[in-house]
Write a protein that holds these residues in place. Structure first.
Motif, PDB file in Angstrom:
ATOM      1  N   THR A 188      29.785 -23.373 -37.023  1.00 50.73           N
ATOM      2  CA  THR A 188      29.367 -22.120 -37.658  1.00 50.73           C
ATOM      3  C   THR A 188      30.574 -21.183 -37.645  1.00 50.73           C
ATOM      4  OG1 THR A 188      27.062 -22.329 -36.981  1.00 50.73           O
ATOM      5  CG2 THR A 188      27.846 -20.116 -37.535  1.00 50.73           C
ATOM      6  N   LYS A 189      30.883 -20.622 -38.810  1.00 54.07           N
ATOM      7  CA  LYS A 189      32.058 -19.746 -38.906  1.00 54.07           C
ATOM      8  C   LYS A 189      31.640 -18.324 -39.274  1.00 54.07           C
ATOM      9  CE  LYS A 189      34.256 -18.655 -42.365  1.00 54.07           C
ATOM     10  NZ  LYS A 189      34.956 -18.526 -43.651  1.00 54.07           N
ATOM     11  N   THR A 190      32.221 -17.354 -38.569  1.00 60.07           N
ATOM     12  CA  THR A 190      31.985 -15.936 -38.841  1.00 60.07           C
ATOM     13  C   THR A 190      33.333 -15.233 -38.947  1.00 60.07           C
ATOM     14  OG1 THR A 190      29.936 -15.991 -37.562  1.00 60.07           O
ATOM     15  CG2 THR A 190      30.862 -13.819 -38.060  1.00 60.07           C
ATOM     16  N   ARG A 200      40.892 -10.265 -39.575  1.00 59.35           N
ATOM     17  CA  ARG A 200      41.960 -10.582 -38.636  1.00 59.35           C
ATOM     18  C   ARG A 200      41.837 -11.991 -38.073  1.00 59.35           C
ATOM     19  NH1 ARG A 200      45.790  -7.024 -39.860  1.00 59.35           N
ATOM     20  NH2 ARG A 200      45.068  -4.861 -39.696  1.00 59.35           N
ATOM     21  N   GLY A 201      41.013 -12.822 -38.703  1.00 57.98           N
ATOM     22  CA  GLY A 201      40.818 -14.177 -38.223  1.00 57.98           C
ATOM     23  C   GLY A 201      39.365 -14.576 -38.367  1.00 57.98           C
ATOM     24  N   VAL A 202      38.960 -15.618 -37.622  1.00 57.73           N
ATOM     25  CA  VAL A 202      37.582 -16.090 -37.682  1.00 57.73           C
ATOM     26  C   VAL A 202      37.104 -16.448 -36.282  1.00 57.73           C
ATOM     27  CG1 VAL A 202      37.751 -16.982 -40.043  1.00 57.73           C
ATOM     28  CG2 VAL A 202      38.335 -18.460 -38.102  1.00 57.73           C
ATOM     29  N   VAL A 203      35.772 -16.422 -36.117  1.00 50.67           N
ATOM     30  CA  VAL A 203      35.137 -16.896 -34.892  1.00 50.67           C
ATOM     31  C   VAL A 203      34.362 -18.161 -35.246  1.00 50.67           C
ATOM     32  CG1 VAL A 203      33.503 -16.380 -33.046  1.00 50.67           C
ATOM     33  CG2 VAL A 203      34.944 -14.562 -33.980  1.00 50.67           C
ATOM     34  N   VAL A 204      34.682 -19.239 -34.555  1.00 52.68           N
ATOM     35  CA  VAL A 204      34.042 -20.533 -34.841  1.00 52.68           C
ATOM     36  C   VAL A 204      33.237 -20.948 -33.616  1.00 52.68           C
ATOM     37  CG1 VAL A 204      34.391 -22.965 -35.379  1.00 52.68           C
ATOM     38  CG2 VAL A 204      35.867 -21.234 -36.416  1.00 52.68           C
ATOM     39  N   SER A 205      31.951 -21.202 -33.825  1.00 53.01           N
ATOM     40  CA  SER A 205      31.107 -21.749 -32.756  1.00 53.01           C
ATOM     41  C   SER A 205      30.702 -23.167 -33.155  1.00 53.01           C
ATOM     42  CB  SER A 205      29.870 -20.873 -32.544  1.00 53.01           C
ATOM     43  OG  SER A 205      29.089 -20.813 -33.723  1.00 53.01           O
TER      44      SER A 205
END
Length: 332
Positions: free
Chosen positions: A297-299, A308-313
């Motif tokens: 899942t990408k946010t 400024r980038g992405v958060v990947v769970s």
């Protein structure tokens, strides 16, 4: 004490603003005082050197030498007064071996003793020097040199001087310029210090140190409580943060090795994360990696209205399948 108490109660950005402004004011005042003092000393030294050079030139003049030998003051007064007016000196005084004046801007003081008490070095030791003393006209910067006869004996001295009051008048124009320059510098420095303090406050969202510490602790606790692996990736594709579950799922890397490494070490086909639609959120995408199939899942990470980038769970697909089978059994 009240000021200290109020200062302690201020927020961090207000303290930063106050301290920065005080630092700018102190630096500007110090530099201003130093510059004005240096200017005065340099100007005084230049006037003294100029006075001494004129005095040394006059001491070698045959007219002055002969008039001192003949003990006649009229030729000396007639010769040095136009020179004094030309070089804007306060006085040019020629004295004999006893310190009696043979010339002076005020003719009434001719044939009287020179005042100041700084003639000994010239008349007794034959030295040329710059001095500062109070004479009949006031405190002045003087260049003094002895006058020698043809046989090398000291027969008198020449003293060329500029009144301190006259020097201060000349310095006033320079001081005004200095004050304007340092005033503008002070104003600009204070404005810059306030801007930096405001920018600092905006960057940390107006939080105080204890609030930042609390937010950091809460963030760490939340990440550790999540049952999914979470990694933060910056614009250059570098992993900047992760939680313990992410380390557990990956399995073959330590936290210190994972943070700061390139995301392609974790996801060989990582370009899809930064595709043209990277600013969109998507969920449950299957990706095959070395440890197996992961559900991602990408946010997007938005800071200051900019990505400024992405958060990947991510989770293991096997875990989800196993959970689904257990759920089916429970339903049955």
């Amino acid at each position: 004490m009240k000021i200290t108490h109020k200062f302690k109660k201020m927020g961090l950005h207000n303290k930063l603003a106050v301290l920065s402004v005080l630092l700018v004011i102190m630096q500007t005042i110090f530099l201003g005082m130093f510059s004005v003092s240096y200017l005065e000393q340099e100007f005084e030294q230049q006037l003294g050197s100029k006075a001494l050079a004129v005095a040394q030139s006059l001491a070698k003049n045959p007219i002055i030498q002969q008039a001192l030998i003949d003990k006649k003051n009229q030729p000396i007064q007639a010769y040095v007064e136009p020179i004094r007016q030309q070089i804007l000196a306060s006085f040019i005084v020629v004295g004999d071996i006893n310190g009696t004046r043979y010339s002076h801007p005020d003719v009434r003081k001719i044939n009287h003793a020179m005042v100041g008490g700084d003639n000994i070095r010239a008349l007794r030791f034959g030295e040329s020097y710059i001095s500062k003393a109070k004479g009949s006209l006031g405190v002045s910067i003087r260049g003094k040199t002895p006058v020698f006869s043809s046989d090398g004996n000291i027969i008198g001295l020449v003293s060329v001087g500029y009144l301190e009051h006259q020097m201060q008048l000349s310095l006033n124009s320079y001081r005004d310029t200095f004050f304007w320059v340092f005033g503008i510098t002070l104003l600009a420095g204070c404005c810059l210090a306030l801007y930096i303090a405001k920018r600092y406050r905006d960057e940390i969202f107006g939080l105080e140190p204890e609030e930042i510490s609390r937010v950091y602790s809460e963030r760490k606790a939340v990440l550790e409580s999540i049952l999914e692996g979470v990694v933060v990736i910056d614009e250059q594709g570098i992993i900047t943060s992760c939680n313990p579950i992410a380390i557990e799922i990956i399995g073959n890397m330590k936290e210190q090795d994972l943070i700061g490494s390139a995301v392609n070490e974790l996801l060989p086909d990582y370009q899809f994360i930064f595709a043209s639609d990277s600013s969109r959120t998507w969920r449950d995408v299957e990706v095959d990696v070395g440890v197996g199939t992961l559900i991602l899942t990408k946010t997007p990470l938005i800071i200051g209205n900019k990505q400024r980038g992405v958060v990947v769970s991510f989770r293991r697909k096997d875990d989800i399948v196993e959970l689904s089978e257990k759920l089916s059994q429970v339903k049955q």
